[in-house]
Each structure stands twice: as C-alpha cells, then as structure tokens.
Design a protein around this motif. Sequence first.
Motif, PDB file in Angstrom:
ATOM      1  N   LEU A  86       3.763   5.260   9.627  1.00 51.36           N
ATOM      2  CA  LEU A  86       5.756   4.762   8.800  1.00 51.36           C
ATOM      3  C   LEU A  86       7.111   3.742   9.039  1.00 51.36           C
ATOM      4  CD1 LEU A  86       7.006   8.134   8.367  1.00 51.36           C
ATOM      5  CD2 LEU A  86       5.998   6.428   6.290  1.00 51.36           C
ATOM      6  N   ARG A  87       5.516   3.207  10.411  1.00 55.05           N
ATOM      7  CA  ARG A  87       6.538   2.196  11.609  1.00 55.05           C
ATOM      8  C   ARG A  87       8.171   2.615  12.062  1.00 55.05           C
ATOM      9  NH1 ARG A  87       6.577  -3.436   8.984  1.00 55.05           N
ATOM     10  NH2 ARG A  87       6.982  -4.263  10.733  1.00 55.05           N
ATOM     11  N   VAL A  88       8.360   3.694  12.283  1.00 53.04           N
ATOM     12  CA  VAL A  88       9.384   4.555  12.840  1.00 53.04           C
ATOM     13  C   VAL A  88       9.411   4.179  14.623  1.00 53.04           C
ATOM     14  CG1 VAL A  88      11.000   6.296  12.885  1.00 53.04           C
ATOM     15  CG2 VAL A  88       9.338   5.525  10.846  1.00 53.04           C
ATOM     16  N   SER A  89      10.395   3.708  14.829  1.00 55.98           N
ATOM     17  CA  SER A  89      10.527   3.364  16.508  1.00 55.98           C
ATOM     18  C   SER A  89      11.089   4.407  17.180  1.00 55.98           C
ATOM     19  CB  SER A  89      11.151   2.501  16.573  1.00 55.98           C
ATOM     20  OG  SER A  89      11.560   2.325  18.159  1.00 55.98           O
ATOM     21  N   ILE A 107       1.005  -1.132  -0.029  1.00 63.71           N
ATOM     22  CA  ILE A 107      -0.039   0.106  -0.349  1.00 63.71           C
ATOM     23  C   ILE A 107       1.260   1.150   0.183  1.00 63.71           C
ATOM     24  CG2 ILE A 107      -1.455   1.454   1.387  1.00 63.71           C
ATOM     25  CD1 ILE A 107      -2.833  -1.596   2.243  1.00 63.71           C
ATOM     26  N   PRO A 108       0.936   1.989  -0.826  1.00 52.57           N
ATOM     27  CA  PRO A 108       1.483   3.415  -1.078  1.00 52.57           C
ATOM     28  C   PRO A 108       1.032   4.340   0.024  1.00 52.57           C
ATOM     29  CG  PRO A 108       0.352   3.128  -3.136  1.00 52.57           C
ATOM     30  CD  PRO A 108       0.112   1.779  -2.386  1.00 52.57           C
ATOM     31  N   LYS A 109       2.432   5.097   0.647  1.00 50.65           N
ATOM     32  CA  LYS A 109       1.791   6.311   1.253  1.00 50.65           C
ATOM     33  C   LYS A 109       0.690   6.812   1.621  1.00 50.65           C
ATOM     34  CE  LYS A 109       7.054   5.951   2.749  1.00 50.65           C
ATOM     35  NZ  LYS A 109       7.857   6.448   2.593  1.00 50.65           N
ATOM     36  N   PRO A 110       0.960   7.223  -0.087  1.00 54.76           N
ATOM     37  CA  PRO A 110       0.066   8.306   0.273  1.00 54.76           C
ATOM     38  C   PRO A 110      -1.767   8.422   0.582  1.00 54.76           C
ATOM     39  CG  PRO A 110       1.434   8.436  -1.726  1.00 54.76           C
ATOM     40  CD  PRO A 110       2.088   7.781  -0.971  1.00 54.76           C
TER      41      PRO A 110
END
Length: 97
Positions: free
Chosen positions: A64-67, A18-21
Amino acid sequence: MAKQGMVSLNNIWKDKSIPKPLKLKLLKTLVWPRMLYGCETWTMRKADELKIGAAEMWFFRRLLRVSWKDRRTNGNVLAEMGAGRTLLSLVKERRLK
C-alpha cells in the motif's frame, strides 16, 4: 528471501493502475511461497510467531506504500486491504498436514 522478492516487485506495487485485489493476489502467489518454504519443519516459538506477523504487516504496508512514519494502525491497513492476518494460520495448517 521473501523480503527480497517483495522489493524486487517494487514496480508492480508502485503502479497505480493495478487494483489492490490483484496486487494482493500477486503478493500471495509470488511472495508468500518464499516466506512459507520449509515451514512444515519449523519449530514455532512465540518470537517466531511475532516475526511472521510483523513480516506479513510489512508486506501489506509495502504493497500500500504506507510508511511507518504515517502512524497508521495495523487494523487500518488490514481494513484498507480488505484482508486479514492469514500467514501464521497457513504456517500452522501446513505443520499439521
């Protein structure tokens, strides 16, 4: 409740096809209404504004799955999303209406 909604959509956020937008549109249509429910009647203090900003960044980082351990700045995360901080301005706009 908004954070619960965000966590319940974990399968969507983890899907790399699935694209970010599209993920951003899903966030704005599925999670933000829960966050903004009843915001017209809120009494806004500086602490509340900071909490809204923190929740918005939490949503973006989760998407974004950023920790938090990655030590990436908010500006970096916003640049990767291609979005700005708009949640607080939406609250203020709705209160004025």
